[in-house]
Write an enzyme that holds these catalytic residues in place. Sequence first.
Site, PDB file in Angstrom:
ATOM      1  N   HIS A  42      63.396  18.131   8.290  1.00  0.00           N
ATOM      2  CA  HIS A  42      63.134  19.134   9.335  1.00  0.00           C
ATOM      3  C   HIS A  42      63.119  20.490   8.632  1.00  0.00           C
ATOM      4  CE1 HIS A  42      64.685  15.653  11.470  1.00  0.00           C
ATOM      5  NE2 HIS A  42      64.188  16.141  12.610  1.00  0.00           N
ATOM      6  N   SER A 100      65.612  26.299   4.083  1.00  0.00           N
ATOM      7  CA  SER A 100      66.100  25.283   3.133  1.00  0.00           C
ATOM      8  C   SER A 100      65.064  24.902   2.065  1.00  0.00           C
ATOM      9  CB  SER A 100      66.594  24.051   3.889  1.00  0.00           C
ATOM     10  OG  SER A 100      65.658  23.603   4.840  1.00  0.00           O
ATOM     11  N   GLY A 145      59.972  13.934  10.846  1.00  0.00           N
ATOM     12  CA  GLY A 145      60.725  13.813   9.598  1.00  0.00           C
ATOM     13  C   GLY A 145      61.507  12.521   9.478  1.00  0.00           C
ATOM     14  N   ASP A 165      68.181  17.967   9.059  1.00  0.00           N
ATOM     15  CA  ASP A 165      68.606  19.179   9.771  1.00  0.00           C
ATOM     16  C   ASP A 165      67.818  19.346  11.069  1.00  0.00           C
ATOM     17  OD1 ASP A 165      69.665  21.688  10.316  1.00  0.00           O
ATOM     18  OD2 ASP A 165      68.330  22.740   8.926  1.00  0.00           O
TER      19      ASP A 165
HETATM   20  N1  SAM Z   1      66.005  23.050   7.578  1.00  0.00           N
HETATM   21  C1  SAM Z   1      65.566  24.372   7.976  1.00  0.00           C
HETATM   22  C2  SAM Z   1      66.362  25.397   7.203  1.00  0.00           C
HETATM   23  O1  SAM Z   1      67.534  25.156   6.885  1.00  0.00           O
HETATM   24  O2  SAM Z   1      65.805  26.455   6.886  1.00  0.00           O
HETATM   25  C3  SAM Z   1      65.753  24.613   9.448  1.00  0.00           C
HETATM   26  C4  SAM Z   1      65.201  23.534  10.313  1.00  0.00           C
HETATM   27  S1  SAM Z   1      65.394  23.802  12.024  1.00  0.00           S
HETATM   28  C5  SAM Z   1      67.075  23.558  12.306  1.00  0.00           C
HETATM   29  C6  SAM Z   1      64.690  22.322  12.655  1.00  0.00           C
HETATM   30  C7  SAM Z   1      63.174  22.232  12.479  1.00  0.00           C
HETATM   31  O3  SAM Z   1      62.756  20.912  12.786  1.00  0.00           O
HETATM   32  C8  SAM Z   1      62.370  23.129  13.408  1.00  0.00           C
HETATM   33  O4  SAM Z   1      61.495  23.923  12.640  1.00  0.00           O
HETATM   34  C9  SAM Z   1      61.575  22.169  14.305  1.00  0.00           C
HETATM   35  O5  SAM Z   1      60.277  22.631  14.612  1.00  0.00           O
HETATM   36  C10 SAM Z   1      61.492  20.940  13.441  1.00  0.00           C
HETATM   37  N2  SAM Z   1      61.378  19.642  14.111  1.00  0.00           N
HETATM   38  C11 SAM Z   1      61.825  19.274  15.331  1.00  0.00           C
HETATM   39  N3  SAM Z   1      61.678  17.945  15.497  1.00  0.00           N
HETATM   40  C12 SAM Z   1      61.150  17.469  14.339  1.00  0.00           C
HETATM   41  C13 SAM Z   1      60.816  16.168  13.860  1.00  0.00           C
HETATM   42  N4  SAM Z   1      60.992  15.081  14.613  1.00  0.00           N
HETATM   43  N5  SAM Z   1      60.306  16.042  12.614  1.00  0.00           N
HETATM   44  C14 SAM Z   1      60.120  17.132  11.828  1.00  0.00           C
HETATM   45  N6  SAM Z   1      60.432  18.392  12.212  1.00  0.00           N
HETATM   46  C15 SAM Z   1      60.945  18.548  13.450  1.00  0.00           C
END
Ligand code: SAM
Length: 281
Positions: A42, A100, A145, A165
């Site tokens: 994510h 990240s 993800g 995440d």
């Molecule tokens: N890991 C990032 C960081 O630390 O900078 C922050 C990630 S944020 C908490 C979660 C992200 O997951 C969001 O950008 C959202 O759009 C994305 N997202 C939500 N559901 C998802 C999925 N099933 N697969 C991939 N990305 C997803």
Amino acid sequence: MLSYRHAFHAGNHADVLKHYVLGLVLAHTKLKDKPFWYIDTHAGAGMYSLQEGYATQNQEFEEGISKLISAKNLPAPLQNYVTQIQSFNHESTLNFYPGSPMVAESYMRADDKMRLFELHPNDYTLLSENFAGYGRQVKVEMQNGFKGLKSCLPPPPRRAVVLIDPPYEDKQDYLYVVDAIKDSLKRFPTGSYILWYPLLQRPEPTEMIDSLFALNLANWLHVTLSIEAPSLDGFGMYGSGLFIINPPWTLPKTLAETMPVLTELLALDATASFTLDSEIE
Ligand code: SAM
């Protein structure tokens, strides 16, 4: 349901804990002269402006990274993290905060590879732009993800750090995480898995961590940082936690030495505290 945008939260206390520990894990992983993969299930947008756009709305970074930037005499591991964040900013002002994938990129060597998954079309576009020009070293996919992770494991070099995440806006994420970890450990038991989760006054986060403990893992570390007392109305995030499977053996000592400082810096009231438990064979 994709309403979550990480830009609102960029550089907050949860990002600080997550990215600080992510850096420690990656720094240890690259000590060995063998390539590895970094997989971010994510990934978010990869880089966030703190001077314009969503991040300026609630300015959550003021209660996160800003407190570390202005701190003096930090222990070396925390200072390294702060120096890394400063390297994305050309002046003394904090204009940008890395996500990240960008934190991880700092640790990549020529033979290491990154696999990034982001489902939100806007953040996927930003992430792709931020990693344009990296060629085959970095692959960015607009994909779920949890599914993407399956397709990466086991990674060809048989070494990987995986960050999981999710936004947890959909309560199902708590269950998807446990399924993803069970499946990943079957495919690739020796990987390092870093799971982030929020401290909330609701049962799902605790139930998720209990499910992970029930797996009777041999090597794990669990760290939480609570920055304030849980609210009286029962809502809101009062801290966050990381559950790490196959952590570096050095991590418990580094965190035991630095979490007291981090907790004091990020505390919003006198109840702020951390927990740190681990078992490493
Ligand atoms: N890991 C990032 C960081 O630390 O900078 C922050 C990630 S944020 C908490 C979660 C992200 O997951 C969001 O950008 C959202 O759009 C994305 N997202 C939500 N559901 C998802 C999925 N099933 N697969 C991939 N990305 C997803």
